[in-house]
Enzyme design. Structure first.
Site, PDB file in Angstrom:
ATOM      1  N   CYS A   1      -1.187   5.705  10.022  1.00 43.00           N
ATOM      2  CA  CYS A   1      -0.016   4.950  10.480  1.00 43.00           C
ATOM      3  C   CYS A   1      -0.415   3.624  11.093  1.00 43.00           C
ATOM      4  O   CYS A   1      -1.300   3.562  11.939  1.00 43.00           O
ATOM      5  CB  CYS A   1       0.705   5.709  11.589  1.00 43.00           C
TER       6      CYS A   1
ATOM      7  N   CYS B   1       6.015  -7.183   7.142  1.00 40.11           N
ATOM      8  CA  CYS B   1       7.117  -6.735   7.996  1.00 40.11           C
ATOM      9  C   CYS B   1       7.468  -7.835   8.983  1.00 40.11           C
ATOM     10  O   CYS B   1       6.593  -8.542   9.477  1.00 40.11           O
ATOM     11  CB  CYS B   1       6.716  -5.471   8.758  1.00 40.11           C
TER      12      CYS B   1
ATOM     13  N   SER C   1      11.544   5.316  15.446  1.00 42.98           N
ATOM     14  CA  SER C   1      10.338   4.976  16.205  1.00 42.98           C
ATOM     15  C   SER C   1      10.738   4.612  17.625  1.00 42.98           C
ATOM     16  O   SER C   1      11.014   3.459  17.928  1.00 42.98           O
ATOM     17  CB  SER C   1       9.608   3.811  15.529  1.00 42.98           C
ATOM     18  N   LEU C   2      10.764   5.616  18.470  1.00 46.86           N
ATOM     19  CA  LEU C   2      11.178   5.404  19.866  1.00 46.86           C
ATOM     20  C   LEU C   2      10.071   4.679  20.624  1.00 46.86           C
ATOM     21  O   LEU C   2      10.277   3.586  21.155  1.00 46.86           O
ATOM     22  CB  LEU C   2      11.513   6.759  20.502  1.00 46.86           C
TER      23      LEU C   2
ATOM     24  N   ASN D   1      -3.518   4.404  16.313  1.00 46.75           N
ATOM     25  CA  ASN D   1      -4.663   4.080  15.466  1.00 46.75           C
ATOM     26  C   ASN D   1      -5.056   2.633  15.693  1.00 46.75           C
ATOM     27  O   ASN D   1      -4.234   1.742  15.528  1.00 46.75           O
ATOM     28  CB  ASN D   1      -4.298   4.272  13.986  1.00 46.75           C
TER      29      ASN D   1
ATOM     30  N   SER E   1      11.754   6.208   8.154  1.00 44.29           N
ATOM     31  CA  SER E   1      11.502   5.835   9.547  1.00 44.29           C
ATOM     32  C   SER E   1      11.966   4.407   9.794  1.00 44.29           C
ATOM     33  O   SER E   1      11.657   3.505   9.022  1.00 44.29           O
ATOM     34  CB  SER E   1       9.999   5.944   9.834  1.00 44.29           C
TER      35      SER E   1
ATOM     36  N   GLU F   1       0.823  -1.197   0.000  1.00 44.94           N
ATOM     37  CA  GLU F   1       0.000   0.000   0.000  1.00 44.94           C
ATOM     38  C   GLU F   1       0.862   1.253   0.000  1.00 44.94           C
ATOM     39  O   GLU F   1       1.956   1.283   0.573  1.00 44.94           O
ATOM     40  CB  GLU F   1      -0.948  -0.029   1.194  1.00 44.94           C
TER      41      GLU F   1
HETATM   42  N1  SAH Z   1       8.762   0.184   9.987  1.00 45.68           N
HETATM   43  C1  SAH Z   1       9.110   1.537  10.158  1.00 45.68           C
HETATM   44  C2  SAH Z   1       8.306   2.479   9.298  1.00 45.68           C
HETATM   45  C3  SAH Z   1       6.843   2.174   9.130  1.00 45.68           C
HETATM   46  S1  SAH Z   1       5.839   2.361  10.532  1.00 45.68           S
HETATM   47  C4  SAH Z   1       8.983   1.940  11.612  1.00 45.68           C
HETATM   48  O1  SAH Z   1       8.415   1.199  12.385  1.00 45.68           O
HETATM   49  O2  SAH Z   1       9.501   2.986  11.961  1.00 45.68           O
HETATM   50  C5  SAH Z   1       5.662   4.119  10.636  1.00 45.68           C
HETATM   51  C6  SAH Z   1       5.277   4.646  12.014  1.00 45.68           C
HETATM   52  O3  SAH Z   1       3.956   4.223  12.360  1.00 45.68           O
HETATM   53  C7  SAH Z   1       6.190   4.122  13.118  1.00 45.68           C
HETATM   54  O4  SAH Z   1       6.648   5.195  13.913  1.00 45.68           O
HETATM   55  C8  SAH Z   1       5.286   3.222  13.934  1.00 45.68           C
HETATM   56  O5  SAH Z   1       5.682   3.213  15.284  1.00 45.68           O
HETATM   57  C9  SAH Z   1       3.930   3.857  13.726  1.00 45.68           C
HETATM   58  N2  SAH Z   1       2.786   2.964  13.937  1.00 45.68           N
HETATM   59  C10 SAH Z   1       2.703   1.646  13.716  1.00 45.68           C
HETATM   60  N3  SAH Z   1       1.477   1.179  14.034  1.00 45.68           N
HETATM   61  C11 SAH Z   1       0.758   2.244  14.456  1.00 45.68           C
HETATM   62  C12 SAH Z   1      -0.590   2.413  14.907  1.00 45.68           C
HETATM   63  N4  SAH Z   1      -1.445   1.398  14.954  1.00 45.68           N
HETATM   64  N5  SAH Z   1      -1.000   3.658  15.248  1.00 45.68           N
HETATM   65  C13 SAH Z   1      -0.147   4.711  15.154  1.00 45.68           C
HETATM   66  N6  SAH Z   1       1.131   4.604  14.732  1.00 45.68           N
HETATM   67  C14 SAH Z   1       1.583   3.384  14.394  1.00 45.68           C
HETATM   68 FE1  SF4 Z   2       7.146  -3.139  11.003  1.00 46.22          FE
HETATM   69 FE2  SF4 Z   2       7.173  -0.497  11.511  1.00 46.22          FE
HETATM   70 FE3  SF4 Z   2       4.915  -1.970  11.887  1.00 46.22          FE
HETATM   71 FE4  SF4 Z   2       6.996  -2.269  13.530  1.00 46.22          FE
HETATM   72  S1  SF4 Z   2       5.748  -0.405  13.263  1.00 46.22           S
HETATM   73  S2  SF4 Z   2       5.790  -3.941  12.610  1.00 46.22           S
HETATM   74  S3  SF4 Z   2       8.703  -2.030  12.122  1.00 46.22           S
HETATM   75  S4  SF4 Z   2       5.944  -1.578   9.949  1.00 46.22           S
END
Ligand code: SAH
Ligand code: SF4
Length: 408
Positions: free
Chosen positions: A390, A167, A271-272, A347, A248, A93
């Protein structure tokens, strides 16, 4: 015969191909210009090439080979989510967020045009139904931006790109994690998502302001070389400046170390998501491999450009990581780092057992970080009604595997 995609080849590879076909090297440059800068989608359209060469390429099985937009979902806020089909039938996507702001404000998408009045500062605190509150904010914002931007004569948007099919990282709050990893995308498939979406919207690079965020499905640093090759094709070919790109990572230490040495690279977001290793390991098992302190040490080694900050994303999970003691810990962690923080209200997704933070807690968290001296933004959810926000990619497969989606 399975088609071979030219899109994804760099100039060196195209030059080698021309050699193999007994052609002059300058033909490679013409193809490079045609598929990346002009974004032509079929060989027939590449008219600088003689018909004989186009025929030769076609007989050898070559095509431009962009990913195809197989499905589109349009949100009330203008966000569009695309299901992109690759040559082998796998899908990922890609998300288009018009008027660019914001959704990624603080990720660096504001890059070279920080405009007064667009930065979100205070958080409004309301009670009641939280998701509709976040969405009302988003809708109001998208609408009011539109008039002024159209008058300026250029368009702004942010494109969110996937780097893998699924992932492997298994963050407990993320829907993409439910898919597991199916495969890496190639550089052509990563950059190709951008070209397909730019074509759909008739975007003129150089005039319109397009930001790219590598924040879709997948962990870019677990597909490092194809991801970086895609970045180079997008900069040198398509023409998007790297200062308008943000990648990210969930915290893949060797990836961050390699990234720090790249001569040409996007900005970094980490992503802390938690303020200590104990909480982080619960929600992000990758923490068992690399600790927060190691990640921050590697981040400190990145030679930052003028006006460059590292973004720290922090998904707020109600009752898990959203309390004042967590904000205090975050401030201690980020001391001495040229950091900004992007707070993301979690989310929801089917089969994921967390709850959203209270709006009051979000406000307090942001206020504490700002008062501690860290620029802190709240990322507004984009396209939540179409499951494009996200961590909500990808719904399609979740549905196929029997998980029923609940919007908002
Ligand atoms: N895999 C990478 C980039 C994709 S995720 C990563 O994890 O950084 C992009 C961002 O979305 C990340 O900061 C992740 O922590 C956040 N994210 C993942 N699931 C989410 C959710 N359900 N609600 C809000 N943010 C989320
Ligand atoms: Fe993968 Fe980023 Fe989702 Fe974690 S937040 S499972 S690293 S896509």
């Amino acid at each position: 015969m399975e088609k071979r995609a030219l899109f994804g080849s760099d100039l060196t590879e195209l030059t080698r191909l021309m050699g193999e076909l007994g052609q002059k090297p300058y033909r490679a440059r013409q193809i490079f210009e045609a598929i990346y800068r002009q974004r032509l989608t079929s060989l027939d359209a590449v008219t600088p090439l003689p018909e004989s060469l186009r025929g030769q390429l076609s007989i050898a099985g070559w095509d431009v080979g962009l990913p195809v937009i197989a499905q589109t979902a349009v949100s009330a806020d203008g966000t569009e989510r695309y299901l992109m089909r690759m040559a082998d039938g796998e899908t990922v996507e890609t998300v288009w967020m018009p008027d660019g702001d914001g959704g990624e404000r603080g990720d660096g998408s504001e890059a070279a045009d920080e405009e007064a009045g667009e930065v979100e500062t205070a958080v409004e605190v309301v009670s009641g139904v939280k998701s509709s509150f976040w969405e009302r904010r988003a809708n109001g914002r998208a609408r009011s931006d539109f008039g002024t931007l159209a008058e300026k004569g250029f368009r702004r948007a942010t494109i969110c790109i996937s780097s893998q099919v699924g992932c492997a990282v298994n963050c407990q709050f993320c829907l993409t994690a439910k898919l597991g990893i199916r495969r890496n995308l190639t550089a052509g498939e990563i950059a190709g998502q951008v070209a397909s979406v730019l074509n759909r919207h008739g975007i003129q690079i150089g005039k319109d302001r397009i930001n790219l965020v590598f924040m879709g499905m997948g962990e870019p640093f677990l597909n490092y070389s194809e991801f970086m090759k895609a970045v180079r094709l997008l900069v040198e070919g398509v023409g998007v400046p790297e200062s308008r790109m943000t990648v990210s990572t969930s915290g893949v230490l060797p990836g961050i170390e390699a990234f720090a040495r790249e001569p040409l690279r996007p900005k970094l977001a980490l992503s802390l998501n938690a303020s200590n290793d104990r909480v982080r390991a619960e929600i992000m098992p990758i923490t068992n491999k690399w600790k927060i302190a190691q990640l921050l040490e590697a981040v400190r080694e990145i030679p930052l450009r003028a006006r460059e900050w590292v973004t720290f994303e922090y998904v707020l999970l109600g009752g898990v990581n959203d309390q004042p003691e967590h904000a205090r810990e975050v401030l201690r962690l980020l001391a001495g780092v040229r950091a900004k923080v992007n707070l993301i209200v979690w989310n929801p997704g089917p089969g994921i057992d967390y709850r959203q933070p209270e709006p009051e807690d979000v406000g307090i968290f942001q206020k504490m970080l700002i008062e501690g001296g860290v620029a802190t933004y709240i990322r507004r959810p984009r396209g939540r009604d179409i499951y494009a926000a996200c961590g909500q990619l990808k719904r399609t497969v979740a549905e196929e595997s029997g998980l029923v989606a609940i919007n908002g």
